[in-house]
Design an enzyme around this catalytic site. Structure first.
Site, mmCIF file in Angstrom:
data_model
loop_
_atom_site.group_PDB
_atom_site.id
_atom_site.type_symbol
_atom_site.label_atom_id
_atom_site.label_comp_id
_atom_site.label_asym_id
_atom_site.label_seq_id
_atom_site.Cartn_x
_atom_site.Cartn_y
_atom_site.Cartn_z
ATOM 1 N N ARG A 191 56.899 5.954 -40.734
ATOM 2 C CA ARG A 191 58.393 6.671 -40.577
ATOM 3 C C ARG A 191 59.424 5.481 -40.746
ATOM 4 N NH1 ARG A 191 61.589 8.069 -35.702
ATOM 5 N NH2 ARG A 191 62.798 9.723 -36.422
ATOM 6 N N HIS A 250 69.608 8.372 -39.558
ATOM 7 C CA HIS A 250 69.209 7.744 -38.234
ATOM 8 C C HIS A 250 70.541 7.058 -37.853
ATOM 9 C CE1 HIS A 250 65.635 6.250 -35.513
ATOM 10 N NE2 HIS A 250 66.832 5.873 -35.027
ATOM 11 N N GLU A 252 67.316 12.260 -33.473
ATOM 12 C CA GLU A 252 67.910 12.479 -31.999
ATOM 13 C C GLU A 252 69.377 12.667 -32.043
ATOM 14 O OE1 GLU A 252 67.280 8.974 -29.724
ATOM 15 O OE2 GLU A 252 65.019 9.012 -29.814
ATOM 16 N N ASN A 298 60.664 12.441 -29.733
ATOM 17 C CA ASN A 298 60.869 11.112 -29.344
ATOM 18 C C ASN A 298 60.740 10.970 -27.726
ATOM 19 O OD1 ASN A 298 61.130 10.434 -31.774
ATOM 20 N ND2 ASN A 298 63.006 9.647 -31.861
ATOM 21 N N TYR A 334 60.403 8.304 -24.354
ATOM 22 C CA TYR A 334 60.176 6.687 -23.564
ATOM 23 C C TYR A 334 60.038 7.178 -22.132
ATOM 24 C CZ TYR A 334 61.507 5.114 -28.257
ATOM 25 O OH TYR A 334 61.396 4.693 -29.456
ATOM 26 N N GLU A 351 58.415 8.909 -32.172
ATOM 27 C CA GLU A 351 58.675 7.540 -31.381
ATOM 28 C C GLU A 351 58.295 7.769 -30.007
ATOM 29 O OE1 GLU A 351 62.771 6.296 -31.203
ATOM 30 O OE2 GLU A 351 63.050 6.959 -33.368
#
Ligand code: FCB
Length: 486
Positions: free
Chosen positions: A91, A135, A180, A309, A311, A385
């Site tokens: 990606r 991005h 995002e 994504n 985290y 991600e």
């Protein structure tokens, strides 16, 4: 080690290796501004990040993406690294100011050629290219004309999407419109810790809508030009928001953050409406008259999968004090990125943290995936991600040992596996990131790569986690533990 019990006491379950479904896609991810460098080569013009990096005090150490990892010259070596890892997909993002330097008008052939060469090489090595159109590197010329708060930017984005699809649609089969958009809208125009660094609540909300609109228009432009077998998606950094207590005040704080973090995007994109509570929470700021008739229908396009994504989770409580926005994990600012959600305090989820100060909590990923299945049962998911920064260094033997990253990946892949077992349709996983790179406002101070980059020389050194991930990707099996016995 679990052993059979002799006294009739049940033995603890021995952790077992877990297989992922056949066809599960294993990949790594990067983004153009974070790795390419060559900021002024072959017709590329400045993006908002080039400008932001040159604004004193914005990016740590005054770092810029001028050279980054020099991927623009080392792309062949980087594809070879991925082939050595044995990943099935890559990606990456296309730099809009490389492909359409002024943000409008015809394509720059040299810019397109770079991505054509890259994708040819990937295909040659059996690695599926997964291209993201945006991005975060908006051509500066478009920001000068008003940027994402203006409707015209959404229209320009669709024209750029069309140029990219016409040039690369014969070989790139998987496309993502935005990465995002929460960061683009609320960090870019709200808290100002991302480019272009503006701090205005109404601009942030206008940006959110025009990013949504740009997504819808771009999906239409892609579908018009791509073969019907192509997959089109968007990637959201969905926040898994938990209230600190189950008091009605804390639960309401979580609802308000969830609204402006997640549902302001998933509402129009996946349900075809802005959530009524988000409109109410922001009514003192704007009447949303920038949403024109027909916009929401344009935004509500069928998608082949949703990119997620993740985290770290988000833990909030209500506070009586003045607006408190604590840490959103992307840098401190006097201005809150949580437009319309004042009087919310942010807390660190207990446990270990990464070098970003982000809590390590794989249960947040599992719960987020379960919630997505319950909210949007029809749409397949892809983890686009997931990864962690740690203070990696090269030891005297020339190796980079990063057991914390291996433990992080193991924990989060276990969470993905649990969600799949519970019936969630997760199609793949992309490790952020293939390489150490330019981490936005943190410059080069945070290393997220599976591969270490020695910035002065550009030398790449696969970390222990790269070798670990390679085995997982090749076998599509997660070992029982993150320990060295694997
Ligand atoms: C995400 C971004 C990506 C990278 C990671 C750490 O928000 O999409 O570019 O910076 O965080």
């Amino acid at each position: 080690m679990a052993t059979a019990s002799h006294q009739g006491v049940p033995a603890p379950a021995t952790p077992a290796a877990r297989d992922f479904p056949s066809g599960f896609l294993w990949g790594t991810a990067t983004a153009s501004y974070q790795i390419e460098g060559a900021a002024a080569l072959d017709g590329r013009t400045p993006s908002i990040w080039d400008t932001y990096c040159r604004t004193p005090g914005k990016v740590r150490n005054g770092d810029t993406g001028d050279t980054a990892t020099d991927h623009y010259h080392r792309w062949r070596e980087d594809v070879a690294l991925m082939a050595d890892l044995g990943v099935g997909a890559y990606r990456f993002s296309l730099a809009w100011p490389r492909i359409q330097p002024t943000g409008s008008g015809p394509a720059n052939r040299k810019g397109l050629d770079f991505y054509a060469r890259l994708t040819d090489e990937l295909l040659e090595k059996g690695i599926q290219p997964v291209a993201t159109l945006y991005h975060w590197d908006l051509p500066q010329e478009l920001e000068d004309a008003g940027g994402w708060p203006e409707r015209a930017t959404a229209e320009r984005f669709a024209e750029y999407a069309a140029l990219a699809a016409e040039a690369l649609g014969d070989r790139v089969k998987t496309w993502t419109t935005l990465n995002e958009p929460w960061c683009s809208a609320f960090l870019g125009y709200g808290s100002g810790v991302h480019a272009p660094g503006r701090t205005d609540d109404v601009s942030a909300l206008r940006a959110a809508h025009h990013l949504n609109l740009g997504h819808g228009l771009a999906v239409q432009a892609l579908r018009d030009r791509l073969p019907s077998t192509a997959a089109v998606s968007v990637t959201l950094n969905l926040h898994h928001v938990r209230p600190l207590t189950d008091s009605p005040e804390d639960v309401d704080a979580a609802r308000r953050i969830d609204g402006v973090a997640n549902r302001v995007f998933t509402g129009p994109m996946l349900r075809g409406a802005y959530p009524a509570d988000v409109l109410e929470d922001t009514a003192h700021l704007t009447d949303w008259s920038f949403v024109h008739d027909g916009d929401v229908a344009t935004i509500h396009q069928p998608l082949d999968f949703l990119g997620v994504n993740y985290y770290s989770p988000t833990l909030v409580s209500a506070t009586d004090g003045t607006a408190s926005h604590g840490s959103d994990g992307h840098g401190a600012s006097e201005h809150s990125p949580w437009t319309g959600a004042d009087k919310v305090a942010f807390h660190l989820t207990p446990g270990t943290t990464t070098a970003m100060g982000w809590a390590v909590d794989p249960s947040g990923l599992r719960d987020l995936l379960l919630r997505l299945k319950s909210d949007f049962p029809e749409i397949p998911l892809m983890i686009t991600e997931n990864g962690a920064a740690f203070d990696d260094y090269v030891n005297p033997e020339g190796e980079v040992n990063d057991p914390d990253r291996i433990a992080y990946l193991h924990g989060h892949l276990s969470a993905v596996h649990e969600a799949i077992e519970a019936g969630v349709d997760v199609r793949g996983y992309f490790l952020w990131s293939l390489l150490d790179n330019f981490e936005w406002g943190y410059g080069y101070s945070k290393r997220f790569g599976a591969v270490y980059v020695d910035y002065p020389t550009g030398k790449r050194i696969p970390k222990a986690s790269a070798h670990w991930y390679s085995r997982v990707a090749r076998t599509s099996t997660l070992p029982a533990t993150a320990g060295p016995q694997h």
